[in-house]
Each structure stands twice: as C-alpha cells, then as structure tokens.
Design a protein around this motif. Structure first.
Motif, PDB file in Angstrom:
ATOM      1  N   ALA A   8       8.427  -2.174  -9.094  1.00 10.86           N
ATOM      2  CA  ALA A   8       7.216  -2.105  -8.268  1.00 10.86           C
ATOM      3  C   ALA A   8       6.606  -0.714  -8.396  1.00 10.86           C
ATOM      4  O   ALA A   8       7.298   0.268  -8.673  1.00 10.86           O
ATOM      5  N   ALA A   9       5.285  -0.648  -8.196  1.00 13.25           N
ATOM      6  CA  ALA A   9       4.602   0.638  -8.219  1.00 13.25           C
ATOM      7  C   ALA A   9       5.013   1.470  -7.018  1.00 13.25           C
ATOM      8  O   ALA A   9       5.468   0.956  -5.993  1.00 13.25           O
ATOM      9  N   ARG A  10       4.848   2.785  -7.133  1.00 14.21           N
ATOM     10  CA  ARG A  10       5.296   3.692  -6.077  1.00 14.21           C
ATOM     11  C   ARG A  10       4.583   3.415  -4.758  1.00 14.21           C
ATOM     12  O   ARG A  10       5.164   3.568  -3.690  1.00 14.21           O
ATOM     13  N   ASP A  11       3.313   2.991  -4.827  1.00 14.82           N
ATOM     14  CA  ASP A  11       2.589   2.741  -3.588  1.00 14.82           C
ATOM     15  C   ASP A  11       3.011   1.444  -2.905  1.00 14.82           C
ATOM     16  O   ASP A  11       2.537   1.129  -1.813  1.00 14.82           O
ATOM     17  N   GLN A  12       3.922   0.692  -3.535  1.00 17.35           N
ATOM     18  CA  GLN A  12       4.402  -0.570  -2.960  1.00 17.35           C
ATOM     19  C   GLN A  12       5.859  -0.490  -2.487  1.00 17.35           C
ATOM     20  O   GLN A  12       6.409  -1.482  -2.010  1.00 17.35           O
ATOM     21  N   LEU A  13       6.479   0.685  -2.615  1.00 18.57           N
ATOM     22  CA  LEU A  13       7.912   0.767  -2.345  1.00 18.57           C
ATOM     23  C   LEU A  13       8.247   0.595  -0.865  1.00 18.57           C
ATOM     24  O   LEU A  13       9.307   0.068  -0.530  1.00 18.57           O
ATOM     25  N   ALA A  14       7.374   1.032   0.042  1.00 23.65           N
ATOM     26  CA  ALA A  14       7.628   0.787   1.466  1.00 23.65           C
ATOM     27  C   ALA A  14       7.608  -0.708   1.751  1.00 23.65           C
ATOM     28  O   ALA A  14       8.456  -1.222   2.494  1.00 23.65           O
ATOM     29  N   ARG A  15       6.649  -1.422   1.143  1.00 28.21           N
ATOM     30  CA  ARG A  15       6.595  -2.880   1.321  1.00 28.21           C
ATOM     31  C   ARG A  15       7.849  -3.542   0.742  1.00 28.21           C
ATOM     32  O   ARG A  15       8.391  -4.484   1.329  1.00 28.21           O
ATOM     33  N   VAL A  16       8.304  -3.059  -0.404  1.00 28.48           N
ATOM     34  CA  VAL A  16       9.517  -3.613  -1.010  1.00 28.48           C
ATOM     35  C   VAL A  16      10.719  -3.385  -0.105  1.00 28.48           C
ATOM     36  O   VAL A  16      11.584  -4.261   0.043  1.00 28.48           O
TER      37      VAL A  16
ATOM     38  N   THR B  58       6.611  -4.900   5.510  1.00 26.90           N
ATOM     39  CA  THR B  58       6.206  -5.866   4.488  1.00 26.90           C
ATOM     40  C   THR B  58       4.717  -6.152   4.574  1.00 26.90           C
ATOM     41  O   THR B  58       4.018  -6.230   3.554  1.00 26.90           O
ATOM     42  N   VAL B  59       4.210  -6.305   5.790  1.00 25.45           N
ATOM     43  CA  VAL B  59       2.793  -6.630   5.978  1.00 25.45           C
ATOM     44  C   VAL B  59       1.915  -5.397   5.785  1.00 25.45           C
ATOM     45  O   VAL B  59       0.892  -5.455   5.080  1.00 25.45           O
ATOM     46  N   ARG B  60       2.305  -4.287   6.370  1.00 22.75           N
ATOM     47  CA  ARG B  60       1.452  -3.087   6.331  1.00 22.75           C
ATOM     48  C   ARG B  60       1.519  -2.400   4.979  1.00 22.75           C
ATOM     49  O   ARG B  60       0.505  -1.957   4.449  1.00 22.75           O
TER      50      ARG B  60
END
Length: 410
Positions: free
Chosen positions: A137-145, A282-284
């Motif tokens: 996943a891209a770095r800007d998606q890691l919190a969602r992951v 996951t949502v935010r």
C-alpha cells in the motif's frame, strides 16, 4: 518508482492487492485462534494443569530468542516469502498433528514439539507481517491499512475461539487442529497472488553477514529520531497494559463476584472499543498530528485502566474497558502506522522484529510480577502502578519532540 511508492490510485479498502493480503491475514489469524484453543484443550485433557501450562509456554522461548533474527530474514528474503513459508509450515505441522490424533494418542510430548515449532515460526512470521503493509500500500494509506488489520485481528479473536470450541465439541482436538491447518492453508494461495511494490534500487540487496545486517538495523533504529523513542513508547505501554488485562482481570472479577461471565463482558467491552478505533481509522484513513494524538490517547487510556480497578459494579467496569480499548486501540494503530511510514522499507523487517520482541517477548514477563505484586499489595495499587506506566508511555511520546510532531503522509 519513487512516485509509485508514495502515491496510490485508490484507497486501501478498494485496492485488490490490499484486500488479497487482508484475506490471507484474516485466515491466518483465525487459524491462530483455533490452534491455541485446540492446543489448550488437548494439553489440559492429556495432563495436569502444570503440564498443560508448560506446553502452552514452550513456544515463548524460541519466539523471544529468534525474533531479531527473523527480522533480518524478512529483510533479506522479502516479507512475502517469509509469510508464505511460515503459513505453509504451520499448515503442514498442524494437519500432521490432526492426522496423528485421529490415529493415535501421541501424548504431551507431541503437543510440546508442535508448540516449539510454532514458536520458531512466530519468530519469522511476526516481523514479516509487520514489514508487509508498506510493500502493498502507498504511504498515505498505511493508517487505513492498520485499521483494516485491527478489524481483522478482532474478527479472528471473536470468531476463532468459538470456532475452535465448536470443532473440539464436534470432533475432538483432531478435528479442531484440522480446521486450524486448513485456515493456515487458505492463506497460502492468496499470498502467492500478492505482488509487492519494489524497494528503491539503492535498498535492494545486501552482501553483508546476517549478524552485520542485524547490527546495522539496530544502529539505524537507535539513531532514528522518531523510531527510537517509539520503541520506548511501545515497551512502556505494553508493560503497563498486559498485567491488568491478563492476570489482574481474573483477580478483579473474582474479588467483585462477577465470575467468568464478568471477565467475558469486560473483554467484550475492550474488544468493542478496539474494534471501533480500527473502524475509525479504516474509514478516515488519516489522522492529523498523529504523533500528538497517539500520545494523548495513550495517556487518556492509562486513566481508563486505573478506573477499571475502581469500578464497583460490572457495567462501570465494562464501560472503563470499552474506553481503554478505544483509546489504546487508536494510539496503538497510530503508533504502528508511524513506525511503518517513518522507517526505510529496507529496514522494516528488523524494526518490526524489535517492536514484536518488546510486545510479545519482554512485556509478557510482567505476568508473574503482576501476580506476585497483587498478592503482596492488593489489586488497587498494582492497577495504579500499571496505569502510571501506561501514562508514562504517552507522556514520553509527547515529550519526544520528533514523535509529537510526527505526521502521517497525505
């Protein structure tokens, strides 16, 4: 290539690569839960409580001793290969034990041998699992992951234990071990279809020895302005948390007269709070000022831990556990996301190994200390000290300027 690592054309919850990994992780987590229920039942049924406890503790030794080496292997071979190999070994070993139990009664020695193998495999699996998200996943998606991973973990905990109990009730330990083996096997084809983002060219390949790689990783971690302090935060928070929610919870329920049902309700409250925190991420997808938010929620979670011991009635204890799960779940997920975004991908296996060693190797050593302290000083003082240690973790993160100012990528 660098741009591909930093940006993603779609959010993680719509990315087929992330969803494939999530399916594999969920199957493996469910398999873990079913396996531990099966092992516990088989060990208790085949020996004394002391012998059963020894069987269950066997895996902790190789897991703690080999964890750092597992991080080196994850960085050298790639986390995908290591996770595939780990789940393959677990599937074969558990299915083999299931077949043996169908045909004979091998005794506690066989169970201990399987537990020992699982400890070795865990030492490889845990660092590799921690190193995988930034490669899919891209770095800007890691919190969602991290939120998705938290939901998967909660699902495994909620469904795995009843599934294992049902399998034991219907077909005995052999059927339960067979179910666990099939769940491990289910993750393998999903992982085979997973394609990782490439590392930057300068990070690919190392020609040093494994020992030199390990020393290099520890130097990198020690000198990093964000990662070094985050490891101290991880250690303190786990040291303060594991005692009250393991040894202390049983004593609390017994002293209040809530019984096993009370423990179940308190754990359900905690799981609900932690699941809500994972769903929120996951949502935010991103939380501004993540370092500061992690520190403040960890500090507030420490207050909730202290309130748990002071709750005179079960509903209040459940409410305190729910608040603890929500606050600790959010701070922990943000902490993991910060580790993964701040770390050079080439070192992530070794950094994940250190974090896993602190959480799964060192922190559980507090179990006997918590039990002895409760016998000497009572429940209230022990919970107060544990809450103070958790609070110290949050305050230390806030005092470390680099951690407090750490941000997740946009």
């Amino acid at each position: 290539m660098t741009a591909a690592l930093l940006a993603s054309p779609r959010p993680a919850h719509r990315d087929p690569r992330v969803l494939r990994w999530l399916g594999a992780y969920t199957a493996s987590t469910l398999g873990d839960s079913v396996y531990y229920v099966s092992l516990s039942w088989a060990a208790v049924s085949g020996g004394t409580p002391a012998q059963a406890g020894l069987v269950l503790a066997v895996s902790a030794v190789p897991r703690a001793l080999l964890m750092l080496g597992g991080g080196v292997i994850a960085d050298r071979l790639g986390p995908r290969r290591v996770v595939i190999a780990s789940d393959t070994v677990r599937a074969l070993v558990v299915l083999g034990l299931a077949a043996t139990l169908f045909l004979a009664s091998p005794g506690l020695g066989a169970l201990a041998a399987v537990a020992l193998v699982f400890g070795v495999v865990d030492a490889l699996f845990l660092p590799a699992v921690g190193a995988l998200p930034p490669r899919i996943a891209a770095r800007d998606q890691l919190a969602r992951v991290q939120g998705m991973r938290g939901l998967s973990h909660r699902l495994g905990a909620v469904l795995g234990a009843p599934l294992g109990g049902l399998a034991v009730a219907l077909g005995g330990p052999a059927a339960a071990f067979g179910a666990a083996g099939l769940l491990f096997a289910l993750s393998i084809p999903l992982l085979y279809g997973l394609r990782l983002r490439p590392l930057p060219a300068s990070d690919e390949g190392r020609d040093g020895t494994a020992l030199r790689d390990l020393a290099d990783g520890l130097r990198y971690l020690r000198g990093h302005r964000v990662l070094g302090p985050l490891m101290i935060v991880v250690l303190l928070s786990d040291l303060g948390f594991v005692g009250p929610f393991n040894v202390g919870l049983a004593v609390l329920a017994d002293q209040r007269g809530w019984g096993a049902t009370g423990i179940g309700w308190i754990l359900a409250g905690f799981g609900t709070g932690a699941g809500a925190a994972s769903l929120f991420l996951t949502v935010r997808g991103r939380v501004p000022r993540a370092g500061a938010v992690s520190g403040w929620t960890m500090t507030a979670g420490a207050v909730a831990v202290g309130l748990l011991a002071a709750a005179p009635h079960l509903p209040l204890a459940v409410a305190a556990a729910l608040a603890t799960g929500l606050l600790a779940g959010l701070s922990g997920a943000l902490c993991n996301a910060l580790i993964q975004t701040a770390c050079d991908p080439a070192y992530l296996g070794r950094v994940s190994a250190v974090a896993a060693l602190l959480s799964f190797g060192i922190a559980p050593l507090g179990f006997p200390l918590t039990g002895a302290a409760i016998e000497l000083w009572g429940l209230g003082p022990v919970y107060a000290v544990s809450a103070a240690v958790c609070g110290l973790a949050g305050l230390y993160g806030l005092a470390a300027t680099a951690v407090r100012r750490a941000e997740l990528p946009r």
